[in-house]
Structures are given as C-alpha cells and as structure tokens.
Design a protein around this motif. Sequence first.
Motif, PDB file in Angstrom:
ATOM      1  N   PRO A  99       7.975  -1.751   2.240  1.00  0.00           N
ATOM      2  CA  PRO A  99       7.117  -0.673   1.760  1.00  0.00           C
ATOM      3  C   PRO A  99       6.951   0.444   2.779  1.00  0.00           C
ATOM      4  O   PRO A  99       6.719   1.588   2.412  1.00  0.00           O
ATOM      5  N   VAL A 100       7.067   0.129   4.055  1.00  0.00           N
ATOM      6  CA  VAL A 100       6.893   1.140   5.082  1.00  0.00           C
ATOM      7  C   VAL A 100       8.233   1.770   5.449  1.00  0.00           C
ATOM      8  O   VAL A 100       8.313   2.941   5.803  1.00  0.00           O
ATOM      9  N   ASP A 102      11.723   3.539   5.731  1.00  0.00           N
ATOM     10  CA  ASP A 102      12.307   4.706   5.068  1.00  0.00           C
ATOM     11  C   ASP A 102      13.572   4.385   4.291  1.00  0.00           C
ATOM     12  O   ASP A 102      14.000   5.155   3.447  1.00  0.00           O
ATOM     13  N   LYS A 133       6.048  -1.532  17.699  1.00  0.00           N
ATOM     14  CA  LYS A 133       6.091  -0.196  17.098  1.00  0.00           C
ATOM     15  C   LYS A 133       7.494   0.368  17.161  1.00  0.00           C
ATOM     16  O   LYS A 133       8.247   0.088  18.093  1.00  0.00           O
ATOM     17  N   ASP A 134       7.813   1.196  16.187  1.00  0.00           N
ATOM     18  CA  ASP A 134       9.093   1.906  16.222  1.00  0.00           C
ATOM     19  C   ASP A 134       9.141   2.764  17.486  1.00  0.00           C
ATOM     20  O   ASP A 134       8.134   3.326  17.871  1.00  0.00           O
ATOM     21  N   ILE A 142      14.837   7.657  15.484  1.00  0.00           N
ATOM     22  CA  ILE A 142      13.789   6.686  15.762  1.00  0.00           C
ATOM     23  C   ILE A 142      14.313   5.319  15.352  1.00  0.00           C
ATOM     24  O   ILE A 142      15.140   5.209  14.449  1.00  0.00           O
ATOM     25  N   ARG A 209      11.288  11.249   8.679  1.00  0.00           N
ATOM     26  CA  ARG A 209      10.424  10.075   8.703  1.00  0.00           C
ATOM     27  C   ARG A 209       9.247  10.224   7.758  1.00  0.00           C
ATOM     28  O   ARG A 209       8.468  11.177   7.838  1.00  0.00           O
ATOM     29  N   TYR A 210       9.096   9.263   6.899  1.00  0.00           N
ATOM     30  CA  TYR A 210       7.975   9.197   5.960  1.00  0.00           C
ATOM     31  C   TYR A 210       7.812  10.500   5.177  1.00  0.00           C
ATOM     32  O   TYR A 210       6.716  11.034   5.038  1.00  0.00           O
ATOM     33  N   LYS A 211       8.911  11.014   4.699  1.00  0.00           N
ATOM     34  CA  LYS A 211       8.845  12.241   3.918  1.00  0.00           C
ATOM     35  C   LYS A 211       9.001  11.950   2.436  1.00  0.00           C
ATOM     36  O   LYS A 211       8.380  12.605   1.608  1.00  0.00           O
ATOM     37  N   ALA A 212       9.845  11.001   2.112  1.00  0.00           N
ATOM     38  CA  ALA A 212      10.140  10.792   0.698  1.00  0.00           C
ATOM     39  C   ALA A 212      10.839   9.465   0.517  1.00  0.00           C
ATOM     40  O   ALA A 212      11.224   8.803   1.473  1.00  0.00           O
ATOM     41  N   ARG A 213      10.991   9.095  -0.727  1.00  0.00           N
ATOM     42  CA  ARG A 213      11.844   7.970  -1.088  1.00  0.00           C
ATOM     43  C   ARG A 213      13.122   8.540  -1.665  1.00  0.00           C
ATOM     44  O   ARG A 213      13.124   9.635  -2.214  1.00  0.00           O
ATOM     45  N   ASP A 216      12.967  10.165  -4.994  1.00  0.00           N
ATOM     46  CA  ASP A 216      12.231  11.417  -5.168  1.00  0.00           C
ATOM     47  C   ASP A 216      13.142  12.631  -5.019  1.00  0.00           C
ATOM     48  O   ASP A 216      12.745  13.747  -5.321  1.00  0.00           O
ATOM     49  N   ARG A 238      12.837  17.670  -1.634  1.00  0.00           N
ATOM     50  CA  ARG A 238      11.685  17.175  -2.370  1.00  0.00           C
ATOM     51  C   ARG A 238      10.677  18.313  -2.461  1.00  0.00           C
ATOM     52  O   ARG A 238      10.335  18.910  -1.449  1.00  0.00           O
TER      53      ARG A 238
ATOM     54  N   VAL B  68       0.235   2.043   1.898  1.00  0.00           N
ATOM     55  CA  VAL B  68       1.225   2.440   2.893  1.00  0.00           C
ATOM     56  C   VAL B  68       2.155   3.518   2.334  1.00  0.00           C
ATOM     57  O   VAL B  68       3.199   3.794   2.902  1.00  0.00           O
ATOM     58  N   CYS B  70       4.214   3.628  -0.129  1.00  0.00           N
ATOM     59  CA  CYS B  70       5.599   3.213  -0.373  1.00  0.00           C
ATOM     60  C   CYS B  70       6.143   3.832  -1.642  1.00  0.00           C
ATOM     61  O   CYS B  70       7.337   3.772  -1.891  1.00  0.00           O
ATOM     62  N   GLU B  71       5.271   4.402  -2.436  1.00  0.00           N
ATOM     63  CA  GLU B  71       5.656   5.094  -3.668  1.00  0.00           C
ATOM     64  C   GLU B  71       6.159   4.163  -4.763  1.00  0.00           C
ATOM     65  O   GLU B  71       6.748   4.621  -5.740  1.00  0.00           O
ATOM     66  N   PRO B  86       3.980  10.569   1.473  1.00  0.00           N
ATOM     67  CA  PRO B  86       3.594   9.830   2.685  1.00  0.00           C
ATOM     68  C   PRO B  86       3.519  10.723   3.913  1.00  0.00           C
ATOM     69  O   PRO B  86       4.013  11.852   3.906  1.00  0.00           O
ATOM     70  N   GLU B  87       2.906  10.232   4.948  1.00  0.00           N
ATOM     71  CA  GLU B  87       2.959  10.882   6.255  1.00  0.00           C
ATOM     72  C   GLU B  87       2.800   9.816   7.326  1.00  0.00           C
ATOM     73  O   GLU B  87       2.422   8.691   7.034  1.00  0.00           O
ATOM     74  N   GLU B  88       3.121  10.214   8.558  1.00  0.00           N
ATOM     75  CA  GLU B  88       2.995   9.264   9.647  1.00  0.00           C
ATOM     76  C   GLU B  88       1.643   9.467  10.318  1.00  0.00           C
ATOM     77  O   GLU B  88       1.227  10.586  10.590  1.00  0.00           O
ATOM     78  N   ARG B  98       2.416   4.249   8.311  1.00  0.00           N
ATOM     79  CA  ARG B  98       2.739   5.091   7.171  1.00  0.00           C
ATOM     80  C   ARG B  98       1.526   5.110   6.251  1.00  0.00           C
ATOM     81  O   ARG B  98       1.077   4.059   5.799  1.00  0.00           O
ATOM     82  N   PRO B 121       2.601  -3.517  -3.209  1.00  0.00           N
ATOM     83  CA  PRO B 121       2.830  -4.668  -2.336  1.00  0.00           C
ATOM     84  C   PRO B 121       1.622  -5.011  -1.470  1.00  0.00           C
ATOM     85  O   PRO B 121       1.570  -6.099  -0.907  1.00  0.00           O
TER      86      PRO B 121
END
Lengths: 839, 189
Positions: A99-100, A102, A133-134, A142, A209-213, A216, A238, B68, B70-71, B86-88, B98, B121
């Motif tokens: 879920p987290v 990318d 952590k990453d 990353i 990072r953490y912009k989209a799936r 999308d 997006r 989180v 995850c969409e 999302p954002e960090e 996330r 989840p």
Amino acid sequence: MVTVKINGKEITVADNTLILEAARDAGCEVPTFCYQADLMGLGSCRMCLVEIEGQKKLQPSCITPVLHGMSILTDSSTVTAARAGVLEFLLANHAMDCPVCDKAGECELQDMVYKYGPAKGAHAETKFKFHEKDYVLSPVIIKNSNRCVQCTKCVRVCREVVGVGVLGSVGRGDHQEETSFLKGLLDCDQDGNCIEVCPVGCFMRLPYRYKARQWDLKSADTVCPYCATGCRMVIEERDGVVVRARAQHGVGVNSETLCSRGRFGFDFIGNAERLTTPLVRKDGVLVPSTWEEAVAVIKENLSAFEGSRIGGVASPRLTNEELYLFQKLFREVLGSPNVDSSARWDSSGVEAFIKAAGMNEGGVSVFDCMDSDAVFIIGSQVSEENPVTDYIIRRISSGRRMNLVIASPRAMKLDSSAQTVVRHNPATEGALLKAIILTLNENKLSVSAGINAIKETKLTDCVASSGVSLEVIKRIADGLKNAESISILVGTEFLRFPEGIDGLDLLKDVCRKSLGKKLRILPLLDRCNQRGAWEMGVHPGFGTGYRAIAGRGMGTHAMLEAATRRGLDAMYVAGVDIASMYPDAGHAREALSALKFLVVQDMFLTDTTRLADVVLPSSAFAEKDGAFTNQEGRVQTIARLKNPPGKAKRDGDIIRAIGQSFERSFGPDNASLVFDEIRREAEMYKEVSLVFNNKRNIDNKLDNKEALVKASSALARGFSAWNGGAPSSEETGDYPFTLMTGNHLFHSGALSSNSASLSGLLRAAVVEISNEDADEMGVKSGSLVRVKGMTHESDMKVIVRRGSKKGVAFIAENFADTPVNRFFSRGRSGARVSITRLG
Amino acid sequence: MSGKFDIVGLVRKVIFSDFARGLAITLKYNVSRSITLKYPDDEKWVPYVRFRGAHTLNRDPSGKELCVACELCAKACPTKCITVIPEEDDTGRGIADRVAKVWKVDLVRCMFCGFCEDACPTRAIRLGREYELACTDISSTVRFKDALLKPQPIHEGIAGGVVAKARFEKTEAGIRVVADTGIIKKRAL
C-alpha cells in the motif's frame, strides 16, 4: 539448428538458444525476475525453473541452452510447486508494504504471486530488515532494500549497459543488498536505469515519489526532447502535470534505457515560470497582451520591411512540421531567404558537415553501424551528449569482436569499451583525420582527387598539431585498413570547429573509393530534431529535403553581423536563446538590440526574450503532435499529452497564425496535413513510415528501418565546402587552457536548466580539467577556481576528470548564471582561458 | 350458481365476524408499542455497526492517520467517487511516511456499496453510521479528509440497532439532530 520438445510441442531453434527463449518462442509462459535479454545471464531468482525429462533436478531455463532432443516441461506439477516455493521464500523477508510502495500496481512480484504464488506462507519468523526507512541514494533515486528480490538486474544494467558500475551487491543470501558504496551515488550518471529494470519497488524515482498510482496516469508514447538519439519514451501525467517518463522494454532504439535528461528532465513542462500569455513591448516595457494584438503588431511591423531584411532562427527542438512551416513562412510569405536553425554553428560549416557526413544519402541505423568491423568515434563526447547511443555502443561492442576507436580531448565513460583511445588537442579533428589519411596513403593508394588536395600537407605537421603520437595514428590506420566495413560516428565538435570537416570528407572518399570499404557515417547530434531542421530546409543554403534554392540567405552569424551594420531590420526567433547560446555574448546582444523589430517565441523568459518587442508563449513537446528526425534519420512521432498552460499555443499554430495574417491560405492546418506536404516536397520523406513499431523482440535491437529517411537526389548544386580557413594559432602564454564547450550529462540547453530535477543534480556551471592539470595546480574536485578568459572571467567549482588531455578545460554551455559564450569572441576559433585556484 | 346453501357464511355475516377480526387488528396495534420514531423531535435511530452510511477516516490508537493513500479505495470504487492524492510526510502524521494530501469523496455519486472499506488494507476507511445526507447545497456532498477524520458522533463500540434520545444542535452548517447514546431504548424492527 536443434529440435526440442517443449510441453510436447516440437520446435526448431538455433544452437545455443536458451531454454527460456525457446519456450517463449513456443508460446509457453516462463516467469522470470533476473533474466533480461541484453544482460549477462545469472540464474539467481530461480523463477524460471523447468523440468527436463531424464534430469532429476529442475533447471533454470534462463542460463541453460537447449540440446538436441531435449524434452522440456514448463508447467508440470513439480515446476508449479517449485515456483510457488520460490515465491514463498522471496516473500519470507519481503517488506509487504504494497500500500505504501510506489511500484504497487505494476510490480512484477505482485503479479507473479497473484499468478503463481502460494495462497499462504508458512514463515512465521520475524522478517529481516535492512533498514527502517527508505534512504535517498541521489537527488533522483530513493531506495528501499527491504523489498529487494536479489535479481541484481540493477547492478548488471549499471555495469554492462550504463558502464559506471556504482552499484554492487553487498552481503550474501537473503542479506544481499544491491546498493552503492556508502549508500551514496557519487559517480552515478543518475539515469535511473536501475529504477526501470527493478521488478519491485526497491529503486524508485524520488521526483515521482508518492505522486500517483500507475492506474491514475494518462500516458503518451513519445520521443525524448533532449539529444538526437531519438529515444522512445512514455510520458505520463496526472491531473495535467507530467509526473513520470519511462522507457519500455524492447521498444525504440533505446529499449528500456534512458539517460538522466530523458528520465528526469521532463519537469520543465510543469515549470511555474512558463510564459502563459503573449507580451508586447509598450513604452519600453513588455506588457501582457492578447494573441490578436500580438499577431497584429507582428504583421504591421514585418510588412514594413523588405523580405531580405528579415531573418528567422528556429529551434532544432521544434517538430518537423513546425520547422517546415517556419521556412515556408519565410521563403514563401515574407520572401526572405534568411532562415537558420542554430545560434551556435556557422551555416556554411553545417553545409559542409552534411556533405561530409553524407546525410543526404539517407538514414543510417546505429545498429548497422555497430555491425561494422571498425567503429571510429570522433568529435563527440558521446557519453555525455548522447548517453543512450553510448549505452548501445557499449552493449554491442562488449558482445562482439570489433575495433572501437574513440578520439576525443576529454576522457569519457565509453573509453573503457574502446580498443584505442586517442587524446588529441581540441579542435584538431581535421589534423588527426589528415594524419590518418596520409598514413593510409603511405603505400600510394590509387590516387584520388581528394588526396591530391592534401598532397602538400606534411604528416609530421598533422601529427604535431593533433598532439597524438605517430604510433597511435598508425594503429588506427591499420585498424581501418584491416576492416571490411567501417563506421565513423562524428559529433558536434566538427560543427563547433568546422576546420576539421574537409578531413572527414576526405577520409570518406579514401575509405570508399581508394580502399573500397563499406563505410557508414553516423552524425551524433545534440538537439532532438537537428537533423529534421536541416532536412526541412531551415538553413540559408538549401531548401526542404536538401533541395537547391535560388539565392543563398544569411545564417545566424551573418544575420547578427548584418544587424549590427543595420543591414537587417527584423528577426523572428522561435525557441532559440541567441543571447546566451551564440559564441560571443556581447556581439549577440548588441546585434539583437540593434534590430528594429524582434519577435521571440519561447516557453520561458530568456535573455533573448527580454530584448524582444513581441514575446509569444510556445509549448513543450508533450503539448503537441508532430515528428522528430533523430541523428540516424529515423522519423518518429511525438504525441500530445496535455494542453499548453494558460494562453500559450503550439509553435505550429503560432507560425500558422502569423502566416495567415499575411496570406489567408497559409497552411496546411494540422500536423498530419503538413507532414503530407513534407512527403510531397521532400523526396527523402516520401516513403517514411510514421507508424510506431511497438513489437518487442528478443535481442532488443528494435531497428525500425521503415522509419529511416531515404536518400535524396535533390542535391543538384552540391554543398559548399567549408572555407573558413585554418584555426588561429595564438600566443598561449597567459592562457594555458583551451576552453571546450558542449553539453553536460545532466544538461543541454535551456530545457534542462528549467527542469527542477536536473538542476538538483547540477545547479551551477563547473569547469572540468584533467587530473594532470589538477595535480599541478593542487586542486581537487569541488575546489573553487577562477576561470579567466580574454573577454570574461568567472568563479566556479572544478571537477577533475581522470585521463583527459592536459590543457583542456570544459564548461557546459547552458548555465544562465555562467554563460560560457562570454569567453568566446567572434572571428576567433575557440577560446583560451587561465585557471587559478581560489582560497 | 351453486345450489348449496351456505349456512356458515350467513352466520358469519349476521354476527359481523370479519368486521370484528379487522377491528381486532386495529385494537392490537392500538395497544402494542409504536414502530414510528418521533424523529427528529424526540428519538433518533442508531444503526448497527454494519450499516453503510457516509465515509469516515480513522486513526490508530495513538492518533496517527491510518490512511496510507494507497488509492485502493479509489480503484475499487465502482462509481469513481473517491479521489486520493498521496504525499510524503515522515513527521509521524500517519502510520507510514505516505499520507493522503487529498482524500475526497463525492457522496452524490457514492452508492454505499462498501467496496472501499473492503479494499482498505489498513482499515482506515469505514462507512460510518451517518445517514442524514439530505442537503440544499450540492457542494456540501463532497467531503474532504479533514472532516472525515473527525471522531464519529457514535462510537464504534456501540453496537447499534437502538433508538436514542434525540436533541437538536445548532451548528454553523445548520441544525443537526444528535443522538444521545446515553439514553437509549431497544426497539425491535
């Protein structure tokens, strides 16, 4: 050829074919993680295990070649159980943070577990973690090692394709971590190919990072707008913001690889400083205006001048269609022969280069070039200017026996793949080539006219001026003599210093006519549509498709010269920043200021737009349709993904609007109709196929020859040869360094300066010197130095490059705050500088 | 017509038996407990936990956002009424670095199928027990993360299926009917 049976189906394949490839040919599915066609086989992931009848143990199909009569099962119960077992073990320590992550949604591990995996794992132990952590490897990469499946594709692509080898494997077994020394990427090319090959979310793009799936994203299949390698890529947006660029496996010349500029440099599109509205100068100030007013002002002013007193410069980053319309506007509507496509190079040098490189003889595929026995790269910093061409050369040269010769004053990454590396003095490509020709001629070849021309030239003079030992020259000459087929890859140094072009032309004649070799010449260019710009006829010396034209116009040099003498009244500049790119900043500025009327069409407010009377906001490659012709002559279309910001328009629409204000029928109206007209006008483009061939093939040599331009017979008058004379030899006492300029790995031109990611990799100009000079001066990479030229001086950091020619300094040409063109002055070939240590 | 004489039917008619039976039903409901709620003046129905009302976003016991971003909810949604961007943020706002920058649901398009709940989840998204969704302004049907993250008026621990004492509460958005879960009565449906 051997015949094997796969799942009961007989198939005949070539000797030494891998079982995996044979099975895939037979239409049987075999899952893999660590296998990639163009990388060294490893057999580490064990996903591709197959059962071979008569053998007790399962065999990894990606490293086992077929034997005649083998009977292979790819989906027996043993095999499926083994696959599920492998996946269970991979998941035993996998972070399972989908879920987290990318990568979720396009993760190969997810897909495999969904398809083949065990429904349940039996591991109850606490998962092993590399880190909590990453960690950030570089400003664009990353990493999260907890997700790693130890396929080591990243390590192999880094070493075998990119050739930097900054990634390696640390540890053993499930504690093996693919990372770099001290978890930082010091010498990395930042191209992110490790991200692209990673099957899981271990290497990730930091800007994305953490912009989209993945689901999308709206995507468009397009071509990279940086260098002329013509890498096919997919850009994805997006909500109207382009967030990612990626390459596809087995698609385009580049297959899955891109360089840092291509992969991370797209973000200039979403730069907040993009021009969004036309600006018109009123009372000395540029004020926002409307398109109607801007076009009316342009029409009013341009119609006041005689056609021959108007000049046009268009960017080699516009599409073929736009460039065609641009020259049509000038030649047919404004009645001006003065069009050019570069602020950097002299137009007669360009003409000589086109002739010498045989660009009118049609497209040359880089893969065909690499099939030659000898490949000679000269005048190009290929590893930095055309990084993906560098990957192709490295990959192919490591796989077959060939004689690769690289001649360049600066050291480059590709040197390690070369048999012979030549370090000649800057701007002496001509002397080096002549020395080679004279050495070839020692045995008195059947004397051609060309050789007569340099009869007077002495070998010793050439050797002395090029600074290369006679022994090395003899070795190159022998290599050329012994090769059946020869390819010469010529770069932009010949355009910066056109003195060398006649040497190239001569070598071509000698190889073809006197030695009877099969010779291919591939120009290596640094702007995505430079070849297209020339072939569309955006050049004062020839028309569309290198057709001869009635009167010769003025090139950029001549236009600026004329402007200072009040011989030119108006200029229309589309996407070129003349003030900061022309190799004599003061002169360019003076000339542009002397114009009565200047129209500039650009995406950003540049030094040139600040001098303009009308500024027109234009659009990026992601905002328009059209085609680029890459350095090989491969015509590839770009596709529109989004609309231009604000009131900005597509370059083609702007040119059309200006044309239509003069002549209502100016057109055609859209890109595909313009291309039809190009097909009619230019014989070379008549049969070119614009269909993107997306077929994947095994060895990644996707060589879509239908897209190559054909030979042009239109060249009636021939090109004028370069007659600029010999390079000036000046006193070098006060200025011991020869200044070279060009593109940096992370930067080329104005696009990259406006990309946040690329500016994050390198923000300010650096001067690069050889390790010998650095040792003499006692400086290290990162020390501050003062670079002083005859006309300009500037302080910057130094980068030491091991193995470069002594006495050569390099500064990339695109940095706005350190305009390297201020070191140059016109009428003098090259520039000399002194470098002193500060502090 | 049949020749048989229906004596039973006649007797029933004479003594108004059908009438009496009908009245008996009336009489029974007259004395039995009422099933209508005195909503909104006095009572309000508290649905069961399984009820699927307006969305809520939850936090973990330490107050961190469970979402989180995850969409998956947005992907699972058949009406595409959920938007997640999302954002960090590694300041500890969420359970992972996330978090959702935007989490938005358009209740007009929502069909309350609960697929988003199933897809989640981390059990961050729940269809809550709020059912008073009528409004006069359509823009108020789009709900954002900040509103959804507020604690629910009816605590998860309350099983529901009861009628609670109702009272009016004036808010900026208008008058709301609040169930006072302290005073409840069980009522069979």
